[in-house]
Design a protein around this motif. Sequence first.
Motif, PDB file in Angstrom:
ATOM      1  N   ARG A 222       0.830  -1.217   0.000  1.00  0.00           N
ATOM      2  CA  ARG A 222       0.000   0.000   0.000  1.00  0.00           C
ATOM      3  C   ARG A 222       0.858   1.258   0.000  1.00  0.00           C
ATOM      4  O   ARG A 222       0.344   2.365   0.172  1.00  0.00           O
ATOM      5  N   GLY A 223       2.165   1.072  -0.174  1.00  0.00           N
ATOM      6  CA  GLY A 223       3.073   2.214  -0.208  1.00  0.00           C
ATOM      7  C   GLY A 223       3.407   2.773   1.155  1.00  0.00           C
ATOM      8  O   GLY A 223       4.004   3.845   1.261  1.00  0.00           O
ATOM      9  N   GLU A 224       3.057   2.044   2.229  1.00  0.00           N
ATOM     10  CA  GLU A 224       3.305   2.545   3.581  1.00  0.00           C
ATOM     11  C   GLU A 224       4.692   2.142   4.076  1.00  0.00           C
ATOM     12  O   GLU A 224       5.141   1.018   3.832  1.00  0.00           O
ATOM     13  N   THR A 225       5.332   3.043   4.779  1.00  0.00           N
ATOM     14  CA  THR A 225       6.500   2.684   5.573  1.00  0.00           C
ATOM     15  C   THR A 225       6.004   2.214   6.943  1.00  0.00           C
ATOM     16  O   THR A 225       4.819   2.327   7.269  1.00  0.00           O
ATOM     17  N   ALA A 226       6.932   1.706   7.751  1.00  0.00           N
ATOM     18  CA  ALA A 226       6.547   1.277   9.102  1.00  0.00           C
ATOM     19  C   ALA A 226       6.017   2.454   9.907  1.00  0.00           C
ATOM     20  O   ALA A 226       5.059   2.311  10.684  1.00  0.00           O
ATOM     21  N   LEU A 227       6.595   3.646   9.726  1.00  0.00           N
ATOM     22  CA  LEU A 227       6.135   4.831  10.453  1.00  0.00           C
ATOM     23  C   LEU A 227       4.702   5.160  10.059  1.00  0.00           C
ATOM     24  O   LEU A 227       3.852   5.471  10.913  1.00  0.00           O
ATOM     25  N   SER A 228       4.419   5.101   8.777  1.00  0.00           N
ATOM     26  CA  SER A 228       3.062   5.380   8.303  1.00  0.00           C
ATOM     27  C   SER A 228       2.074   4.355   8.847  1.00  0.00           C
ATOM     28  O   SER A 228       0.970   4.702   9.281  1.00  0.00           O
ATOM     29  N   ALA A 229       2.469   3.077   8.844  1.00  0.00           N
ATOM     30  CA  ALA A 229       1.595   2.018   9.359  1.00  0.00           C
ATOM     31  C   ALA A 229       1.338   2.209  10.849  1.00  0.00           C
ATOM     32  O   ALA A 229       0.216   2.007  11.331  1.00  0.00           O
ATOM     33  N   ALA A 230       2.365   2.607  11.598  1.00  0.00           N
ATOM     34  CA  ALA A 230       2.203   2.809  13.044  1.00  0.00           C
ATOM     35  C   ALA A 230       1.253   3.965  13.327  1.00  0.00           C
ATOM     36  O   ALA A 230       0.392   3.874  14.207  1.00  0.00           O
ATOM     37  N   CYS A 231       1.395   5.055  12.583  1.00  0.00           N
ATOM     38  CA  CYS A 231       0.515   6.213  12.798  1.00  0.00           C
ATOM     39  C   CYS A 231      -0.930   5.883  12.431  1.00  0.00           C
ATOM     40  O   CYS A 231      -1.870   6.380  13.052  1.00  0.00           O
ATOM     41  N   GLY A 232      -1.118   5.039  11.433  1.00  0.00           N
ATOM     42  CA  GLY A 232      -2.473   4.651  11.043  1.00  0.00           C
ATOM     43  C   GLY A 232      -3.117   3.685  11.999  1.00  0.00           C
ATOM     44  O   GLY A 232      -4.347   3.549  12.013  1.00  0.00           O
ATOM     45  N   ALA A 233      -2.320   2.998  12.806  1.00  0.00           N
ATOM     46  CA  ALA A 233      -2.858   1.978  13.703  1.00  0.00           C
ATOM     47  C   ALA A 233      -3.232   2.523  15.077  1.00  0.00           C
ATOM     48  O   ALA A 233      -3.878   1.825  15.861  1.00  0.00           O
ATOM     49  N   ALA A 234      -2.842   3.757  15.402  1.00  0.00           N
ATOM     50  CA  ALA A 234      -3.064   4.305  16.754  1.00  0.00           C
ATOM     51  C   ALA A 234      -4.468   4.865  16.884  1.00  0.00           C
ATOM     52  O   ALA A 234      -4.672   6.057  17.069  1.00  0.00           O
ATOM     53  N   ARG A 235      -5.456   4.003  16.790  1.00  0.00           N
ATOM     54  CA  ARG A 235      -6.849   4.460  16.801  1.00  0.00           C
ATOM     55  C   ARG A 235      -7.382   4.677  18.220  1.00  0.00           C
ATOM     56  O   ARG A 235      -8.028   5.663  18.506  1.00  0.00           O
ATOM     57  N   ARG A 236      -7.148   3.709  19.103  1.00  0.00           N
ATOM     58  CA  ARG A 236      -7.695   3.796  20.457  1.00  0.00           C
ATOM     59  C   ARG A 236      -6.751   4.576  21.367  1.00  0.00           C
ATOM     60  O   ARG A 236      -5.532   4.433  21.264  1.00  0.00           O
ATOM     61  N   PRO A 237      -7.301   5.390  22.265  1.00  0.00           N
ATOM     62  CA  PRO A 237      -6.441   6.170  23.165  1.00  0.00           C
ATOM     63  C   PRO A 237      -5.474   5.308  23.974  1.00  0.00           C
ATOM     64  O   PRO A 237      -4.336   5.713  24.221  1.00  0.00           O
ATOM     65  N   GLU A 238      -5.903   4.101  24.357  1.00  0.00           N
ATOM     66  CA  GLU A 238      -5.028   3.253  25.165  1.00  0.00           C
ATOM     67  C   GLU A 238      -3.837   2.717  24.363  1.00  0.00           C
ATOM     68  O   GLU A 238      -2.832   2.281  24.937  1.00  0.00           O
ATOM     69  N   ASP A 239      -3.939   2.723  23.022  1.00  0.00           N
ATOM     70  CA  ASP A 239      -2.827   2.264  22.183  1.00  0.00           C
ATOM     71  C   ASP A 239      -1.818   3.364  21.900  1.00  0.00           C
ATOM     72  O   ASP A 239      -0.705   3.086  21.428  1.00  0.00           O
ATOM     73  N   GLN A 240      -2.184   4.611  22.159  1.00  0.00           N
ATOM     74  CA  GLN A 240      -1.363   5.724  21.693  1.00  0.00           C
ATOM     75  C   GLN A 240      -0.014   5.861  22.401  1.00  0.00           C
ATOM     76  O   GLN A 240       0.984   6.173  21.745  1.00  0.00           O
ATOM     77  N   PRO A 241       0.113   5.625  23.715  1.00  0.00           N
ATOM     78  CA  PRO A 241       1.453   5.722  24.329  1.00  0.00           C
ATOM     79  C   PRO A 241       2.452   4.733  23.722  1.00  0.00           C
ATOM     80  O   PRO A 241       3.604   5.083  23.454  1.00  0.00           O
ATOM     81  N   ARG A 242       2.001   3.498  23.492  1.00  0.00           N
ATOM     82  CA  ARG A 242       2.881   2.489  22.897  1.00  0.00           C
ATOM     83  C   ARG A 242       3.247   2.873  21.462  1.00  0.00           C
ATOM     84  O   ARG A 242       4.388   2.710  21.032  1.00  0.00           O
ATOM     85  N   CYS A 243       2.266   3.406  20.731  1.00  0.00           N
ATOM     86  CA  CYS A 243       2.519   3.852  19.359  1.00  0.00           C
ATOM     87  C   CYS A 243       3.520   5.000  19.337  1.00  0.00           C
ATOM     88  O   CYS A 243       4.387   5.065  18.457  1.00  0.00           O
ATOM     89  N   LEU A 244       3.422   5.897  20.314  1.00  0.00           N
ATOM     90  CA  LEU A 244       4.336   7.040  20.388  1.00  0.00           C
ATOM     91  C   LEU A 244       5.772   6.556  20.587  1.00  0.00           C
ATOM     92  O   LEU A 244       6.706   7.053  19.939  1.00  0.00           O
ATOM     93  N   ARG A 245       5.968   5.582  21.481  1.00  0.00           N
ATOM     94  CA  ARG A 245       7.308   5.025  21.701  1.00  0.00           C
ATOM     95  C   ARG A 245       7.857   4.391  20.427  1.00  0.00           C
ATOM     96  O   ARG A 245       9.029   4.555  20.083  1.00  0.00           O
ATOM     97  N   LEU A 246       6.980   3.684  19.731  1.00  0.00           N
ATOM     98  CA  LEU A 246       7.403   3.020  18.501  1.00  0.00           C
ATOM     99  C   LEU A 246       7.790   4.030  17.428  1.00  0.00           C
ATOM    100  O   LEU A 246       8.823   3.885  16.765  1.00  0.00           O
TER     101      LEU A 246
END
Length: 437
Positions: A222-246
Amino acid sequence: MDRSPEAVRGKLQIFQKMEREAQFRAGSPELEYHAALTAGDLAHLQPLMDRFFQDPNVVFEISTDEVEWRVKSPAAFGLSGLWTLEYKRELTSPLRVAAAHGHAACVRDLLRRGANPNASPGARGALHEACLGGHTACAHLLLQHRADPDLPSAEGLAPLHLCWTTASLGCAQALLEHGASVQQVGGAGQDTPLHVAAQRGLDEHARLYLGRGARVDARNGRGETALSAACGAARRPEDQPRCLRLCALLLQHGAAPDTRDEDERSPLHKACGHAHHVLARLLLQHGADAGALDYGGASPLSRALQTAACAPPATAQRTVQALLNHGSPTVWPDALPKVLRTCAQVPAVIEVLFNSYTQLHVSEAWKEVIPEEVYQMHQPFYQSLFALAHTPRCLQHLCRCTLRKLFGRKCLHLVPLLPLPKPLQNYLLLEPEGVLH
């Protein structure tokens, strides 16, 4: 006695049915074998293998009869359709069942008896199942008996692609120690293991892969890098701290902050679409373009405004504020009624946005797009907004706009350097006050 073929077949069928029922009541070896595998009961399993199932690579079938409602068309809204009895089957092996349940003792015994660790009678092999369940001991055993660490499943996924839970970190380490490729792409999305870790918010997996040479800006189908995939996956507030570290880890390893996917969306578009204001600030600090447009012509600010009503009020406001303080273009004035309609329930967002303009022509007609109950709930703010239809903005606001225009996208960095009290610095950085002046 009727000896016709039809009668003989009928009696044979009755006899076979009675035999199956008696076998079921008595407990057939096949059922016992599968039950012992599933439970990891090695003491019960070994006599069965010695007596009935000497071949450790036997393939057997797991089947289920399920009744499902199949709607003829998505437009039917569940009002028409038919009931169907669907017969499903899956081929599997003893080694695969034992690995899927994490029974290391059973896996060891089956391998000792000659079970093939690379056999995959169904959609996946035993190593896939061990990784999917996060069973590190089973994965180690299989790899020590020469299981292929890059064996593809029916979907084209290597075992490393199935290390998608925190419990599977040990499996991922074992796979890499036995030569698994960290660059391998697989599945319909053509993801690398780093993409999978990014989509699942697995920062420790990502750290492991990057340490083994994973390409940080590799793209999937889909033309995504890992950074793009990580930003697209941070939907729920509880997932966002872990996504930020990643995301911080990926940026530290040189991930480009402004890469675009097949829809021309940047990581910042996706972070703003989820109102992840801390992640948006991180991307902006690393040089992400606040004015980038996707194929639909939407900017990160547009994405933040579109989802403001669904996000916690503070996060939506902070996201819009971060974008404007990093030089994001404002909304075209003719589109402001649409913004009012979308963001009416979050007046702090509207206040931040309106304060980024030097002067706006406010129309009394805009009241029609704001629900009456929302207007009453936030009456002081909306009264101050519509009061601007008859009066210019105050001199202090005009000075703020002049300084912000001078600083441009460096507002957030330069304003704190001014010899001004903190409240005045906050004013320059569009901190909302609850009313417009």
